[in-house]
Write an enzyme that holds these catalytic residues in place. Sequence first.
Site, PDB file in Angstrom:
ATOM      1  N   ASN A   7     -56.376 -13.417  -4.017  1.00 42.03           N
ATOM      2  CA  ASN A   7     -55.999 -12.472  -2.966  1.00 42.03           C
ATOM      3  C   ASN A   7     -57.219 -12.315  -2.067  1.00 42.03           C
ATOM      4  O   ASN A   7     -58.154 -11.587  -2.390  1.00 42.03           O
ATOM      5  CB  ASN A   7     -55.586 -11.137  -3.583  1.00 42.03           C
ATOM      6  CG  ASN A   7     -55.167 -10.110  -2.545  1.00 42.03           C
ATOM      7  OD1 ASN A   7     -55.207 -10.364  -1.346  1.00 42.03           O
ATOM      8  ND2 ASN A   7     -54.772  -8.938  -3.000  1.00 42.03           N
ATOM      9  N   ARG A  93     -51.750 -14.816  -2.701  1.00 42.32           N
ATOM     10  CA  ARG A  93     -51.022 -13.738  -2.054  1.00 42.32           C
ATOM     11  C   ARG A  93     -51.167 -13.910  -0.546  1.00 42.32           C
ATOM     12  O   ARG A  93     -52.286 -13.990  -0.027  1.00 42.32           O
ATOM     13  CB  ARG A  93     -51.583 -12.380  -2.458  1.00 42.32           C
ATOM     14  CG  ARG A  93     -50.867 -11.222  -1.764  1.00 42.32           C
ATOM     15  CD  ARG A  93     -51.671  -9.943  -1.807  1.00 42.32           C
ATOM     16  NE  ARG A  93     -50.948  -8.860  -1.156  1.00 42.32           N
ATOM     17  CZ  ARG A  93     -51.526  -7.875  -0.479  1.00 42.32           C
ATOM     18  NH1 ARG A  93     -52.855  -7.849  -0.361  1.00 42.32           N
ATOM     19  NH2 ARG A  93     -50.816  -6.921   0.088  1.00 42.32           N
ATOM     20  N   HIS A 183     -45.166  -5.130  -0.156  1.00 36.92           N
ATOM     21  CA  HIS A 183     -45.156  -4.895  -1.608  1.00 36.92           C
ATOM     22  C   HIS A 183     -43.991  -5.612  -2.282  1.00 36.92           C
ATOM     23  O   HIS A 183     -43.563  -5.242  -3.378  1.00 36.92           O
ATOM     24  CB  HIS A 183     -45.049  -3.395  -1.941  1.00 36.92           C
ATOM     25  CG  HIS A 183     -46.203  -2.569  -1.473  1.00 36.92           C
ATOM     26  ND1 HIS A 183     -46.047  -1.286  -0.974  1.00 36.92           N
ATOM     27  CD2 HIS A 183     -47.531  -2.819  -1.424  1.00 36.92           C
ATOM     28  CE1 HIS A 183     -47.222  -0.789  -0.644  1.00 36.92           C
ATOM     29  NE2 HIS A 183     -48.149  -1.703  -0.914  1.00 36.92           N
ATOM     30  N   HIS A 211     -42.961   2.085  -5.299  1.00 37.14           N
ATOM     31  CA  HIS A 211     -44.340   1.608  -5.424  1.00 37.14           C
ATOM     32  C   HIS A 211     -45.216   2.631  -4.720  1.00 37.14           C
ATOM     33  O   HIS A 211     -45.307   2.656  -3.487  1.00 37.14           O
ATOM     34  CB  HIS A 211     -44.477   0.219  -4.781  1.00 37.14           C
ATOM     35  CG  HIS A 211     -45.853  -0.346  -4.843  1.00 37.14           C
ATOM     36  ND1 HIS A 211     -46.206  -1.390  -5.665  1.00 37.14           N
ATOM     37  CD2 HIS A 211     -46.989  -0.023  -4.163  1.00 37.14           C
ATOM     38  CE1 HIS A 211     -47.478  -1.685  -5.496  1.00 37.14           C
ATOM     39  NE2 HIS A 211     -47.971  -0.853  -4.585  1.00 37.14           N
ATOM     40  N   ARG A 244     -52.317   6.416   5.875  1.00 33.90           N
ATOM     41  CA  ARG A 244     -51.340   6.006   6.890  1.00 33.90           C
ATOM     42  C   ARG A 244     -50.335   7.127   7.128  1.00 33.90           C
ATOM     43  O   ARG A 244     -49.898   7.790   6.204  1.00 33.90           O
ATOM     44  CB  ARG A 244     -50.607   4.735   6.462  1.00 33.90           C
ATOM     45  CG  ARG A 244     -51.480   3.518   6.340  1.00 33.90           C
ATOM     46  CD  ARG A 244     -50.638   2.306   5.953  1.00 33.90           C
ATOM     47  NE  ARG A 244     -51.465   1.138   5.663  1.00 33.90           N
ATOM     48  CZ  ARG A 244     -51.308   0.370   4.585  1.00 33.90           C
ATOM     49  NH1 ARG A 244     -50.357   0.635   3.699  1.00 33.90           N
ATOM     50  NH2 ARG A 244     -52.093  -0.672   4.394  1.00 33.90           N
ATOM     51  N   GLY A 336     -47.487   6.200  -8.955  1.00 29.43           N
ATOM     52  CA  GLY A 336     -46.214   6.117  -9.656  1.00 29.43           C
ATOM     53  C   GLY A 336     -46.360   5.963 -11.150  1.00 29.43           C
ATOM     54  O   GLY A 336     -45.569   6.512 -11.925  1.00 29.43           O
ATOM     55  N   GLU A 388     -48.392  -7.730 -10.021  1.00 31.75           N
ATOM     56  CA  GLU A 388     -48.150  -8.680  -8.935  1.00 31.75           C
ATOM     57  C   GLU A 388     -48.811 -10.023  -9.215  1.00 31.75           C
ATOM     58  O   GLU A 388     -48.270 -11.080  -8.864  1.00 31.75           O
ATOM     59  CB  GLU A 388     -48.674  -8.090  -7.620  1.00 31.75           C
ATOM     60  CG  GLU A 388     -47.910  -6.848  -7.183  1.00 31.75           C
ATOM     61  CD  GLU A 388     -48.573  -6.117  -6.038  1.00 31.75           C
ATOM     62  OE1 GLU A 388     -48.255  -6.445  -4.877  1.00 31.75           O
ATOM     63  OE2 GLU A 388     -49.404  -5.222  -6.300  1.00 31.75           O
TER      64      GLU A 388
END
Length: 403
Positions: A7, A93, A183, A211, A244, A336, A388
Amino acid sequence: MNILVINAGSSSLKYQLLDPSTGELLAKGLCERIGLDGKFTYKPQVAGKAGKNAVDVAMPTHSEAIQTVLNALVDKDNGVLSSMSEIDAVGHRVVHGGESFASSVLLTDEVLKAIEECNPLAPLHNPANLIGIRACAAVLGDKVPQVAVFDTAFHQTMPPVAYTYAIPYEYYENDKVRRYGFHGTSHRFVSARAAAMLGKPIEELKIITCHLGNGSSIAAVKNGKCVDTTMGLTPLAGLPMGTRAGDMDAGVMEFLMNKYNLSMSEMMNILNKKSGVLGISGVSSDFRDLDAAAAEGNVRARLAIDVFCYDVKKYIGSYAAAMGGVDAIVFTAGVGENSPELRTAMTEGLSYMGVAPLNQEANHKRGEEVDISGEGSPVKVLVIPTNEELMIAMDTAEIVEKL
């Protein structure tokens, strides 16, 4: 089979070495400050092997970073491989695949060109992902296959009614402006695990996957396919996140830009880096800090948490409506997976749609897949740690095995 998962960011590179057939993690780590002073972290997951923590290593480019990773993996004392030939493939990724990619693909010159064409949709991420891909090719050569796994791919099953924006249609026709979602690898992984936990075919289930972390998104997964998700053309849309803003009236931008003489880049920096729960609370983008501040009576920290939970609950309700019901709600990612208090708040008041009050003993377990549903709850509530990297490794292995 050993798969190296990469990644790559503009000045960083996360990596894991996995065996996707068993799920075994052999090593993981991070290259930071590439092009600056270079910091390298190596964490072997094999007994008796020593790691490295942010040691200084010269990494002027991503090629040197990749070489540093490979050197550590095959180190005679602390490596987990005998030679680089034991790396069967590399899975990358890639953030944005646009409409070109609805699944993971073997990297070729044509695929690289198509990824480059998506750069305007993810200018901070895709170019960095491409740098990582080319660095691996430069170091490992053409004989080691590489696969791209896209954050957006899982969401490409959304119907036009879910991804179309109510702006002049030519912006979609000419510029591909639409909802894409992100995601996707995580949502795909946890929805599949949810079906396994429930012992039912995913093709027969309606699942809402949440997520939730510093970056947060929710997806509606019907019969194994994503039919809606909260993030949009960019990851700025949907829930309020760490920094955000999430969904808001676009007119706010014009109002603030005119009043404070802000440029568009300044405004976008505010919405991406200074908003969300950080902006509301003035305390932190980390929910652990917010919890502590709220416990001490900080009203804005409490408000930030409540706004976040309210929006999660609102999307759960709307996605249940969009799918005509729901069989399971899944919580994953940092918040989560690790906040029983927030999971409780996000599911309170949902008895009208079949969500009973949570089993608090199960809800307070950590680090494992667990059914936290209340007794007799028609809708199951699950906590599933996301993985992931394993999903990327599994996709990579599946593609490479067909070569």
